[in-house]
Design an enzyme around this catalytic site. Structure first.
Site, PDB file in Angstrom:
ATOM      1  N   GLU A 192       0.238  -3.106  12.539  1.00 20.92           N
ATOM      2  CA  GLU A 192       0.212  -4.562  12.359  1.00 20.92           C
ATOM      3  C   GLU A 192       0.436  -5.336  13.654  1.00 20.92           C
ATOM      4  OE1 GLU A 192       3.244  -5.006   9.413  1.00 20.92           O
ATOM      5  OE2 GLU A 192       1.858  -4.587   7.769  1.00 20.92           O
ATOM      6  N   TRP A 203       0.834  -1.216   0.000  1.00 16.10           N
ATOM      7  CA  TRP A 203       0.000   0.000   0.000  1.00 16.10           C
ATOM      8  C   TRP A 203       0.863   1.259   0.000  1.00 16.10           C
ATOM      9  CZ3 TRP A 203      -1.854   2.809   4.886  1.00 16.10           C
ATOM     10  CH2 TRP A 203      -0.962   2.624   5.935  1.00 16.10           C
TER      11      TRP A 203
HETATM   12  C1  BGC Z   1       4.655  -1.830   7.488  1.00 11.85           C
HETATM   13  C2  BGC Z   1       3.673  -1.831   6.346  1.00 11.85           C
HETATM   14  C3  BGC Z   1       4.409  -1.505   5.086  1.00 11.85           C
HETATM   15  C4  BGC Z   1       5.569  -2.451   4.869  1.00 11.85           C
HETATM   16  C5  BGC Z   1       6.402  -2.085   3.655  1.00 11.85           C
HETATM   17  C6  BGC Z   1       5.757  -2.821   7.199  1.00 11.85           C
HETATM   18  O1  BGC Z   1       6.709  -2.794   8.205  1.00 11.85           O
HETATM   19  O2  BGC Z   1       4.017  -2.165   8.686  1.00 11.85           O
HETATM   20  O3  BGC Z   1       2.661  -0.884   6.589  1.00 11.85           O
HETATM   21  O4  BGC Z   1       3.536  -1.547   4.002  1.00 11.85           O
HETATM   22  O5  BGC Z   1       6.401  -2.445   5.987  1.00 11.85           O
HETATM   23  O6  BGC Z   1       6.935  -0.810   3.794  1.00 11.85           O
END
Ligand code: BGC
Length: 718
Positions: free
Chosen positions: A460, A318
């Site tokens: 997350e 995203w």
């Molecule tokens: C983040 C995500 C992100 C991904 C790539 C992860 O550590 O939590 O939101 O899309 O890294 O940058």
């Protein structure tokens, strides 16, 4: 202070990984890590190819690194001189952010090596390197220049069946293990000295040996031209690679390369007065995002770690729509279009993923590879204690990805006024994303309410939650974007009617408006939005307390066993990201209350976080904090900051999301740029550290210049 150059004195093997990222040269097609020419795999050399992926055995699928076609190593009187594995003080290197030209100078004692190289911007298949050796004593020089197959691979090897060519142009062609994609590279040289020339080929590649006597003080110059092609871009990549011999000289190539960069900067450069540190950081951010932009392709996106290597599987997240897209849509809309076209073309992959989970519509890959294939595995983290893969749910539950894509498509139309992207598949993507949201909804019949249960929001660390505020808000906006198509195509109702018919969408269409109004809004306590149902019941402790519970600095904080999961500590902006992306849906008071609550509870464990906090801080007048977070965001690829490990997985690389974030903070935050009804407006919030910001934008197809000082802002149409 020179605000355009990143410089480093001394070579330290401990910095190899981070310097390879910071000194990256790239041109959208490939990224050349900032390592010395003589590097073997222990220094992580890589020429990472955009959009070419491979899987070796059951390891993670990742982008392919081409053989190193700029390899050179020099021996003097029979002894080879190369950096690594020990520190070496007499070394300097620099990267010019104006033009993406990397230079190094290393004094090895009897000889000094100087080089200058770049990933050619006007024609993305070429690399060039001017390599010079100066002798400090009389003696015998042997320069070994060629193509090294001793390269860095995280989950490789990916190339097999090597064929070596030893003509005037050295070549290597190999095929990828999984799909048999041909990857060919070549190297050609021009030199200003006479030498005895021979070829060698061994297990590490194919090389030409140039041997000659040198006198004290003599400098030999070697201009190296290299080409990289794959069968994804041409039918006979090997043949195409041999055209390097037709190139005119190094100086002409360099001049054309510099003027291509001048044009890029003319369209996108933010000039900042008042702080040299900030100007340097902004130049770095803009360089790093511009150098990975797919200028050579009409439908391609940018991986989360750019082209700095294979980290994060070279996948598209995203990050593309929410963090890279804004700079491009306002400065180089054709690139924003390419990012979104990638989503239009990978719609079949998203339809397939939704169907696999039993849903309708488009559920985009959380980590998208070519064709929209899902690169995210079910076990995306490795536990540092047991060394076992940990079941993670990013792939299954981070459903906001589809709504994020719809959001960017709508933004593209709002900012450019260009409807053609919607006509050419964009409208269909929005409708399929909305259909997915409808089919993923949990309807509470007794309350006429729609919940989204078992999801993961941007934070997350808390997995499988219900009614994540960000997700619900994004989904509502996705349904509204689908409905807005009626108004966008009001003058051509036949277009939408035919599309709905073709998509068998009539029934879904009737549900959209009702569904949008029934989505459960967030719960609030004292004006603070609850990030998800039950969040306020979690342990409310400080970031330091949670950090203090770590047994290993590389431990993963999230999931069932992570230190953050049972607490209110979050990984990255979530409620605040929602407020930054939907500024009109929240009052200043709401933003202020939520900022004050969530910022101290945010680890900023992702480089995506600080920019959302900075954007909202501008709006509520917390300008010192906005400044601090701006610097954190903009400096990340100057200092080589950011998290390097998630559990046992290396996640270092460049940070295009922060690079885009820095642009957003400067343009949308400090200058307060907004487009309302197709007209750009400014609402400046300039921190005291900046006296003036000037930058070009494109909106509604018109090019303009924005200037903001403490006396206000002006927009001038060019
Ligand atoms: C983040 C995500 C992100 C991904 C790539 C992860 O550590 O939590 O939101 O899309 O890294 O940058």
């Amino acid at each position: 202070m020179d605000t355009w150059t990143l410089e480093k004195t001394g070579f330290d093997p401990a910095d190899i990984a981070s310097d390879g990222n910071r000194f990256l040269c790239a041109n959208g097609f490939m990224g050349l890590r900032g390592v010395p020419e003589e590097a073997g795999s222990e220094l992580f050399p890589a020429i990472t190819l955009a959009g070419v992926y491979d899987q070796y055995r059951d390891r993670w699928r990742e982008p392919v690194n081409a053989p190193n076609c700029l390899f050179v190593r020099t021996a003097f009187n029979g002894r080879e001189y190369a950096l690594g594995p020990k520190p070496h003080e007499a070394h300097l290197c620099e990267l010019d952010y104006r033009s993406g030209i990397y230079r190094r100078e290393t004094d090895f004692g009897p000889i000094t090596v100087r080089s200058e190289r770049f990933a050619y911007m006007p024609l993305c298949h070429l690399l060039a390197d001017r390599y010079q050796v100066t002798a400090h004593e009389d003696g015998e020089l042997t320069i070994r220049a060629g193509i090294s197959t001793d390269i860095w691979d995280i989950n490789g090897p990916h190339l097999f069946d090597f064929q070596f060519g030893q003509g005037d142009v050295l070549t290597v062609q190999a095929i990828t293990g999984q799909k048999g994609i041909k990857v060919a590279v070549s190297q050609y040289i021009q030199k200003d000295f006479e030498a005895e020339e021979s070829r060698i080929q061994d297990g590490t590649g194919v090389f030409r040996l140039l041997c000659c006597p040198v006198r004290k003080g003599q400098t030999l110059t070697l201009d190296i031209f290299a080409a990289v092609h794959t069968s994804e871009d041409t039918t006979d990549p090997l043949e195409r690679c041999t055209h390097v011999r037709d190139l005119t000289g190094y100086n002409q190539l360099k001049a054309r390369h510099i003027s291509a960069w001048d044009e890029i900067r003319e369209r996108s450069e933010i000039s900042l007065e008042g702080s040299d540190e900030a100007a340097l950081a902004l130049h770095a951010s803009q360089y790093h995002l511009n150098c990975v932009a797919p200028r050579h392709a009409i439908s391609m996106s940018i991986p989360a770690r750019g082209l700095s290597g294979q980290t994060y599987k070279g996948a598209i997240f995203w990050d593309s729509e929410i963090f890279f897209f804004p700079m491009f849509v306002y400065t180089q809309p054709e690139i924003a279009r390419s990012l979104l076209r990638y989503r239009i073309e990978t719609l079949p992959g998203a339809l397939k993923k939704a169907a696999e989970y039993g849903y309708r519509g488009a559920f985009y890959a959380w980590e998208s590879q070519e064709g929209g294939a899902e690169g995210c595995t079910n076990f995306n983290v490795v536990d540092v204690f047991t060394h076992r893969p940990v079941r993670t749910y990013f792939r299954d539950k981070q459903i906001h990805i589809s709504a994020d894509i719809a959001y960017a498509l709508r933004q593209y139309y709002a900012i450019t006024g260009d409807r053609t992207l919607l006509e050419e598949g964009g409208a269909k993507v929005i409708l399929e994303c909305a259909r997915f949201c409808l089919s993923r909804a949990n309807v509470r019949l007794d309350q006429r309410e729609i919940d989204f249960a078992d999801v993961i929001g941007p934070d997350e660390y808390h997995e499988r939650v219900t009614n994540n505020a960000f997700t619900n808000h994004m989904i509502r906006s996705c349904l509204e974007s689908a409905l807005s198509l009626e108004q966008i195509f009001a003058d051509d109702p036949g277009f939408l009617a035919a599309l709905l018919r073709e998509m068998d969408y009539e029934k879904d269409w009737t549900l959209l408006s009702d569904a949008a109004s029934c989505i459960r809004g967030p719960r609030r306590k004292n004006g603070v939005i609850e990030q998800f149902d039950g969040y306020f019941d979690l342990e409310d402790c400080s970031l330091e307390t949670v950090r203090g519970r770590l047994c290993d600095p590389r431990e993963y904080w999230g999931g069932d066993h992570g230190v953050a999961g049972t607490t209110q500590i979050i990984k990255q902006a979530d409620v605040i990201a929602m407020m930054a992306l939907f500024p009109e849906d929240f009052t200043d008071q709401e933003v202020a209350a939520n900022w004050a609550y969530y910022e101290p509870r945010t680890e900023h464990g992702s480089s995506l976080s600080a920019c959302m906090y900075a954007l909202t801080a501008c709006r509520i007048g917390r300008l010192d904090e906005a400044w601090r977070l701006f610097m954190k965001t903009a400096e990340i690829d100057v200092t080589g900051g950011g998290k390097q490990w998630a559990g046992e997985i290396y996640i270092g690389g460049t940070h295009p999301a922060s690079n885009g974030g820095a642009w957003m903070i400067a343009a949308l935050g400090f200058a307060g740029l907004q487009v309302r009804n197709g007209i750009p407006e400014l609402h400046p919030n300039l921190p005291r550290q900046i006296s003036c910001l000037t930058f070009p934008i494109t909106a509604g197809g018109r090019r303009m210049t924005v200037e903001v000082t403490h006396d206000g802002g002006t927009i001038r149409t060019l």
